[in-house]
Design a protein around this motif. Sequence first.
Motif, PDB file in Angstrom:
ATOM      1  N   LEU A   1       0.968  -0.983   0.198  1.00 41.39           N
ATOM      2  CA  LEU A   1       0.148  -0.006   0.164  1.00 41.39           C
ATOM      3  C   LEU A   1       0.995   1.449  -0.025  1.00 41.39           C
ATOM      4  O   LEU A   1       0.414   2.209  -0.701  1.00 41.39           O
ATOM      5  CB  LEU A   1      -0.902  -0.190   1.198  1.00 41.39           C
ATOM      6  N   ALA A   2       2.128   1.490   0.676  1.00 41.96           N
ATOM      7  CA  ALA A   2       2.896   2.334   0.791  1.00 41.96           C
ATOM      8  C   ALA A   2       3.466   2.545  -0.599  1.00 41.96           C
ATOM      9  O   ALA A   2       3.757   3.646  -0.940  1.00 41.96           O
ATOM     10  CB  ALA A   2       4.094   2.123   1.998  1.00 41.96           C
ATOM     11  N   ALA A   3       3.808   1.373  -1.336  1.00 44.02           N
ATOM     12  CA  ALA A   3       4.288   1.789  -2.661  1.00 44.02           C
ATOM     13  C   ALA A   3       3.592   2.239  -3.537  1.00 44.02           C
ATOM     14  O   ALA A   3       3.710   3.109  -4.654  1.00 44.02           O
ATOM     15  CB  ALA A   3       4.837   0.406  -3.049  1.00 44.02           C
ATOM     16  N   LEU A   4       2.314   1.848  -3.417  1.00 38.50           N
ATOM     17  CA  LEU A   4       1.099   2.322  -4.471  1.00 38.50           C
ATOM     18  C   LEU A   4       0.583   3.756  -4.322  1.00 38.50           C
ATOM     19  O   LEU A   4       0.125   4.464  -4.934  1.00 38.50           O
ATOM     20  CB  LEU A   4      -0.049   1.617  -4.225  1.00 38.50           C
ATOM     21  N   TYR A   5       0.782   4.139  -2.822  1.00 33.69           N
ATOM     22  CA  TYR A   5       0.343   5.534  -2.167  1.00 33.69           C
ATOM     23  C   TYR A   5       1.464   6.109  -1.496  1.00 33.69           C
ATOM     24  O   TYR A   5       1.402   6.826  -0.401  1.00 33.69           O
ATOM     25  CB  TYR A   5      -0.892   5.378  -1.055  1.00 33.69           C
TER      26      TYR A   5
ATOM     27  N   LEU B   1       2.655  12.447   3.507  1.00 35.37           N
ATOM     28  CA  LEU B   1       2.041  13.288   4.249  1.00 35.37           C
ATOM     29  C   LEU B   1       1.707  13.006   5.603  1.00 35.37           C
ATOM     30  O   LEU B   1       1.682  13.722   6.426  1.00 35.37           O
ATOM     31  CB  LEU B   1       0.445  13.600   3.522  1.00 35.37           C
ATOM     32  N   VAL B   2       1.521  11.664   6.108  1.00 37.23           N
ATOM     33  CA  VAL B   2       1.143  11.386   7.267  1.00 37.23           C
ATOM     34  C   VAL B   2       2.293  10.706   8.063  1.00 37.23           C
ATOM     35  O   VAL B   2       1.959  10.642   9.237  1.00 37.23           O
ATOM     36  CB  VAL B   2      -0.291  10.384   7.231  1.00 37.23           C
ATOM     37  N   GLY B   3       3.224  10.464   7.477  1.00 34.43           N
ATOM     38  CA  GLY B   3       4.472   9.709   8.113  1.00 34.43           C
ATOM     39  C   GLY B   3       4.357   8.208   8.202  1.00 34.43           C
ATOM     40  O   GLY B   3       3.143   7.546   7.999  1.00 34.43           O
ATOM     41  N   ASP B   4       5.250   7.325   8.453  1.00 30.92           N
ATOM     42  CA  ASP B   4       5.237   5.972   8.357  1.00 30.92           C
ATOM     43  C   ASP B   4       4.477   5.292   9.328  1.00 30.92           C
ATOM     44  O   ASP B   4       3.510   4.293   8.941  1.00 30.92           O
ATOM     45  CB  ASP B   4       6.809   5.752   8.563  1.00 30.92           C
ATOM     46  N   ALA B   5       4.526   5.743  10.605  1.00 25.67           N
ATOM     47  CA  ALA B   5       3.709   5.076  11.673  1.00 25.67           C
ATOM     48  C   ALA B   5       2.192   5.154  11.289  1.00 25.67           C
ATOM     49  O   ALA B   5       1.615   4.295  11.339  1.00 25.67           O
ATOM     50  CB  ALA B   5       4.146   5.865  13.199  1.00 25.67           C
ATOM     51  N   TRP B   6       1.591   6.366  11.147  1.00 25.64           N
ATOM     52  CA  TRP B   6       0.380   6.647  10.834  1.00 25.64           C
ATOM     53  C   TRP B   6       0.080   5.822   9.681  1.00 25.64           C
ATOM     54  O   TRP B   6      -1.162   5.001   9.710  1.00 25.64           O
ATOM     55  CB  TRP B   6       0.044   8.214  10.621  1.00 25.64           C
ATOM     56  N   PHE B   7       0.625   5.798   8.688  1.00 28.83           N
ATOM     57  CA  PHE B   7       0.235   5.080   7.540  1.00 28.83           C
ATOM     58  C   PHE B   7       0.367   3.689   7.735  1.00 28.83           C
ATOM     59  O   PHE B   7      -0.815   3.036   6.955  1.00 28.83           O
ATOM     60  CB  PHE B   7       1.245   5.295   6.287  1.00 28.83           C
ATOM     61  N   ARG B   8       1.246   2.928   8.239  1.00 32.85           N
ATOM     62  CA  ARG B   8       1.117   1.620   8.358  1.00 32.85           C
ATOM     63  C   ARG B   8      -0.093   1.154   9.331  1.00 32.85           C
ATOM     64  O   ARG B   8      -0.367  -0.077   9.099  1.00 32.85           O
ATOM     65  CB  ARG B   8       2.663   1.155   9.016  1.00 32.85           C
ATOM     66  N   ASP B   9      -0.326   2.058  10.336  1.00 36.89           N
ATOM     67  CA  ASP B   9      -1.182   1.605  11.278  1.00 36.89           C
ATOM     68  C   ASP B   9      -2.821   1.653  10.387  1.00 36.89           C
ATOM     69  O   ASP B   9      -3.476   0.683  10.461  1.00 36.89           O
ATOM     70  CB  ASP B   9      -1.455   2.562  12.461  1.00 36.89           C
TER      71      ASP B   9
END
Length: 261
Positions: free
Chosen positions: A49-53, A59-67
């Motif tokens: 998902l991180a690779a696609l977005y 914008l939100v940071g790694d921790a926020w995005f992974r959660d």
Amino acid sequence: MAEPFHAAMQAAIEGDDAALTPWLSTPEAGLPGLAVYRNTIAKARADALAALYPTVARLVGDAWFRDAAVIHARAHPPGNPVMDDYGGAFADWLETFPPAIDLPFLAPIARIDRAWSEAHRAPDASVMRAADFAVLSSADLFGLRARLHPSVRVFWFDWTVPSVWLANRPDSDPRTAVVWDEQSEGLLLARPDGPVRHHRLSHAQWRFLDLCRQDLPLGQAAARLRLDRPTLDLSRLLTDLIGMGVFSGLQKEPLRYDNDL
């Protein structure tokens, strides 16, 4: 027994601890292994998902995005093993995700990220250049329909979504100041040759491409634009769009191809 086991394994990975009980010596025997599988799969989905977005992630940071990615994966697990197709519902899901309510730019930014991925993977096609149009008379040209390149994706926003997206791409300068403002902006993504390119669009350019997508002949598209913009330089508009590599062909018959912009 292969199919029932695979189905049980999938259910167990998605959270059903009892699904594998018929294949275990005790109900608890498989729990440690399941935890490893679940963590590995959750990480793989978050990475995909991180690779696609990538712009959303920045914008939100790694921790926020992974959660968020883990929570999203529980609600929308992949439908097939091709991870490039994963996350199609992510933008819509962000609009309902409580922690994103105060971040209204995330969903439209996610839609542009998704469109970039689609443009990147779109089929190759020929690209019409200025010379291809120059051999046609105005009468002939206005009676033809323009086929957009398969990679073309166009957007028009009432807010500065494209500016925010461009300023937060992985290769952008993090010091660039961008204001989320109520100002209309347009954006084109296309891959006529080589990498995906982006172009800012005027409202007239966006409207013309949208009319082409609706299968209107070039003459009718031009006439509709002239209704609202009598002084619009249509020759300049068409020249600029040709330079962006958005057209792959012209034809008289109704188009069969839907660019799904």
